[in-house]
Design an enzyme around this catalytic site. Structure first.
Site, PDB file in Angstrom:
ATOM      1  N   ASP A 182       0.828  -1.209   0.000  1.00 53.80           N
ATOM      2  CA  ASP A 182       0.000   0.000   0.000  1.00 53.80           C
ATOM      3  C   ASP A 182       0.863   1.260   0.000  1.00 53.80           C
ATOM      4  O   ASP A 182       1.898   1.321   0.665  1.00 53.80           O
ATOM      5  CB  ASP A 182      -0.855  -0.038   1.276  1.00 53.80           C
ATOM      6  CG  ASP A 182      -1.901   1.053   1.320  1.00 53.80           C
ATOM      7  OD1 ASP A 182      -2.765   1.075   0.433  1.00 53.80           O
ATOM      8  OD2 ASP A 182      -1.851   1.889   2.242  1.00 53.80           O
ATOM      9  N   GLU A 241       1.456  -0.487  -4.964  1.00 50.39           N
ATOM     10  CA  GLU A 241       0.480   0.548  -5.323  1.00 50.39           C
ATOM     11  C   GLU A 241       1.232   1.846  -5.590  1.00 50.39           C
ATOM     12  O   GLU A 241       1.799   2.445  -4.674  1.00 50.39           O
ATOM     13  CB  GLU A 241      -0.527   0.776  -4.187  1.00 50.39           C
ATOM     14  CG  GLU A 241      -1.621   1.740  -4.639  1.00 50.39           C
ATOM     15  CD  GLU A 241      -2.322   2.487  -3.501  1.00 50.39           C
ATOM     16  OE1 GLU A 241      -3.481   2.865  -3.691  1.00 50.39           O
ATOM     17  OE2 GLU A 241      -1.712   2.712  -2.443  1.00 50.39           O
TER      18      GLU A 241
HETATM   19  C1  GLC Z   1      -4.410   3.012  -0.579  1.00 45.40           C
HETATM   20  C2  GLC Z   1      -5.645   2.159  -0.462  1.00 45.40           C
HETATM   21  C3  GLC Z   1      -6.751   3.012   0.046  1.00 45.40           C
HETATM   22  C4  GLC Z   1      -6.388   3.538   1.409  1.00 45.40           C
HETATM   23  C5  GLC Z   1      -5.046   4.272   1.372  1.00 45.40           C
HETATM   24  C6  GLC Z   1      -4.503   4.493   2.741  1.00 45.40           C
HETATM   25  O1  GLC Z   1      -4.545   4.007  -1.515  1.00 45.40           O
HETATM   26  O2  GLC Z   1      -5.921   1.537  -1.679  1.00 45.40           O
HETATM   27  O3  GLC Z   1      -7.969   2.316   0.093  1.00 45.40           O
HETATM   28  O4  GLC Z   1      -7.375   4.410   1.859  1.00 45.40           O
HETATM   29  O5  GLC Z   1      -4.062   3.541   0.681  1.00 45.40           O
HETATM   30  O6  GLC Z   1      -4.044   3.295   3.292  1.00 45.40           O
END
Ligand code: GLC
Ligand code: MG
Length: 469
Positions: A182, A241
Site C-alpha cells: 500500500d 500501489e
Molecule cells: C491506498 C488504499 C486506500 C487507502 C489508502 C490508505 O490508496 O488503496 O484504500 O485508503 O491507501 O491506506
C-alpha cells in the site's frame, strides 16, 4: 516461469465478498466458501485488502495489530484454513501490506512516538483525503498522509524498518504467496520537510492535488525501502500501489530484482475511453518498461468508480476484453465480472468510496449475508447465479488468454472508435468503443466475441472480437 505472468489476479474486498455469520460483514470463512467460484472463473490468485485488526476508520488500512486478524473477519485459524483451501485449489493468496502508516490506536503510537513524524510546526503538505497532513496534539504535530487516524511511520528509523519487516516475515511463515504494498511511493519523506510547490495546473477539485508532492512522495531513496521489502518477499509476488506518471511508475520495477515485479499500472482508470488515447497509452507504457519487466493492467479497484459505471453496461464487456487481452497481468476487481455498478450511497467511508464497495451480488436475493448487509446491494438482477453474459465472457476470456498471454503486443489500428492490436503472430483483437456498427479493420477466424455469438463481418455496436489471423 512465474505463475503471475500468465495469471489473473482477483481483488477481494473482504467486507463485501461473502458473510458467513450473519453480521452483515463479509469474512474469511465466507471467502473460503467461495473459492470454488473463483476457481471456476479461472483466476489464479486472490488479493485480500487488509484483514488485520483495525478500528476500521479506513476499513482496515488503519492497522492496530499487523499480525492478527480482525475479529470481524475471523481468526488466524480461519486465515490458515483459507490459505490451505486456496492452495488445494491452485489459488494463490496475496495480502495487503500497509507499511506507510498505522492506526492511531496501534500500541506503537503510544509506546514509540519516535517511530512517527512529530514536528513543532506544520508545513504546507496536504492529506490525501483533504486538509492539512499535520494533526496537532498539545504543542506538537504528527504527520498523516491519509486520515488523521492514520499517522505515518518513519521508515528512516531502523526500529520501524525492523518491526515492519517482521510483519512480512510473519505472513510469509503463514504461507502467503505475495503482497500488495500500500502507498508505496509515500514511504519516505524529505528529511527537511520542505514545503511542496504549488501545482499551477490544479483544477480546484481534489485539494491534495493543489500542491505537487515532490517532498512527500516518490523520493529517490524510496527505492531503497522497496528493495528491502522485496528482498524479504523474494520469489513470491510483490505488487506495489503506485499512482504516478509512466516514467516514474516504471522505476518501481527496480533493477536486478530489487523492485516490485508488478508496480500497479492504473493508467486505464484515468485515460479517456477513446481508441487513439488508449493505443497511445499502451504504446507509451510498453516502450517505457525496463528490460525484463512484465506489464500489468487494472480497470477497477476499491478506490475508484466501477468500470461499468464509467463506460456503461454495454461497453463494460469491451473493457473486459481489453483488460484480459492486453499484454500483462490483469487485476480484476470483485463484481466487475458480473458488471456491478456504483451504488449511490455515502454511509461509511470518509473519502466517499462506498459506491464501489457494495456487497457481491451472488443471487437474485443477494446471497451475501443472511443479516443486514453493511452497505446496500446494487441491482440484484445482476448476479452470479444467473450467469449473465458478461460473466460468461469473463470465463471465456480468462481461458482463451492463456494461449497468448506471453506473446508481444502490436497496435494494428486506432481510430474511428476502433482499437485493434495483434498478440504474437496469430491472434488479433478488435474493439468497437462506440455504440454504432463499424467495419472490421482485420480479417480472421472468430475465436470469441463480446456478444458471445457469431459475427465478425463487421463489428456490431459495443462489440469486441478476438480473431485468429
Ligand atoms: C491506498 C488504499 C486506500 C487507502 C489508502 C490508505 O490508496 O488503496 O484504500 O485508503 O491507501 O491506506
Ligand atoms: Mg461476517
Amino acid at each position: 516461469m512465474s505463475w503471475w505472468r500468465r495469471g489473473v489476479i482477483y481483488e477481494i474486498y473482504p467486507r463485501s465478498f461473502q458473510d458467513s455469520d450473519g453480521d452483515g460483514v463479509g469474512d474469511l470463512p465466507g471467502i473460503t466458501s467461495r473459492l470454488p467460484y473463483l476457481r471456476s472463473l479461472g483466476v489464479d490468485a486472490i488479493w485480500l485488502t487488509p484483514i488485520y485488526c483495525s478500528p476500521q476508520r479506513d476499513f482496515g488500512y488503519d492497522v492496530s495489530d499487523h499480525t492478527d486478524v480482525d475479529p470481524l473477519y475471523g481468526s488466524l485459524h480461519d486465515f490458515d484454513a483459507l490459505v490451505a483451501a486456496a492452495h488445494a485449489q491452485q489459488l494463490r493468496v496475496i495480502l495487503d501490506y500497509v507499511p506507510n502508516h498505522t492506526s492511531d490506536q496501534h500500541p506503537w503510537f503510544r509506546e514509540h512516538p519516535d517511530w512517527y513524524y512529530w514536528r513543532d510546526a506544520p508545513n504546507n503538505w496536504r492529506a490525501a483525503f483533504g486538509g492539512s497532513a499535520w494533526e496537532r496534539v498539545g504543542d506538537r504535530y504528527y504527520l498523516h498522509t491519509y486520515l488523521r487516524e492514520q499517522p505515518d511511520l518513519n521508515w528512516r528509523n531502523p526500529a520501524v524498518r525492523e518491526a515492519m519487516l517482521d510483519v512480512v516475515r510473519f505472513w510469509i511463515d503463514r504461507g502467503v504467496d505475495g503482497f500488495r504494498v500500500d502507498a508505496t511511493r509515500q514511504l519516505l519523506k524529505d528529511p527537511e520537510f520542505r514545503d511542496n510547490p504549488v501545482n499551477p495546473d490544479w483544477d480546484g477539485v481534489n485539494e491534495y492535488e493543489s500542491l505537487i508532492p515532490v517532498h512527500s512522495a516518490d523520493l529517490d531513496e524510496v527505492h531503497d525501502v522497496v528493495a528491502a521489502i522485496r528482498q524479504l518477499i523474494g520469489d513470491r509476488l510483490m505488487v506495489a500501489e503506485v499512482y504516478a506518471p509512466i516514467e516514474r511508475l516504471v522505476r518501481y520495477y527496480g533493477k536486478n530484482g530489487n523492485g516490485a515485479q508488478l508496480p500497479f499500472n492504473f493508467h486505464l482508470l484515468t485515460t479517456p475511453w477513446d481508441a487513439e488515447k488508449i493505443a497511445a497509452l499502451v504504446e507509451r507504457y510498453e516502450a517505457a518498461l525496463p528490460e525484463g519487466a512484465w506489464p500489468n493492467w487494472v480497470l477497477g479497484n476499491h478506490d475508484r468508480p466501477r468500470i461499468a459505471s464509467r463506460v456503461g453496461a454495454a461497453q463494460a464487456r469491451v473493457a473486459a476484453m481489453l483488460l484480459l487481452t492486453l499484454r500483462g497481468t490483469p487485476t480484476l476487481y470483485y463484481g466487475d465480472e458480473i458488471g456491478m455498478t456504483d451504488v449511490p450511497v455515502q454511509r461509511h467511508d470518509p473519502a466517499g468510496r462506498d459506491p464501489e464497495r457494495t456487497p457481491m451480488q451472488w443471487t437474485a436475493e443477494g446471497g451475501f449475508t443472511t443479516g443486514d448487509p453493511w452497505l446496500p446491494y446494487g441491482d440484484r438482477a445482476v448476479n452470479v447465479a444467473d450467469e449473465p453474459p458478461i460473466l460468461r465472457l469473463h470465463r471465456a476470456l480468462i481461458a482463451l488468454r492463456r494461449e497468448f498471454a506471453e506473446t508481444d503486443y502490436r497496435t494494428l489500428h486506432a481510430g474511428d472508435g476502433i482499437l485493434a492490436y495483434a498478440r504474437g503472430n496469430d491472434i488479433a483483437v478488435a474493439l468497437n468503443l462506440t455504440g454504432e456498427p463499424r467495419p472490421l479493420p482485420i480479417r480472421g477466424e472468430l475465436l470469441l466475441s463480446t456478444h458471445l455469438d457469431g459475427g465478425a463481418e463487421r463489428l456490431r455496436a459495443h462489440e469486441g472480437v478476438v480473431l485468429r489471423i
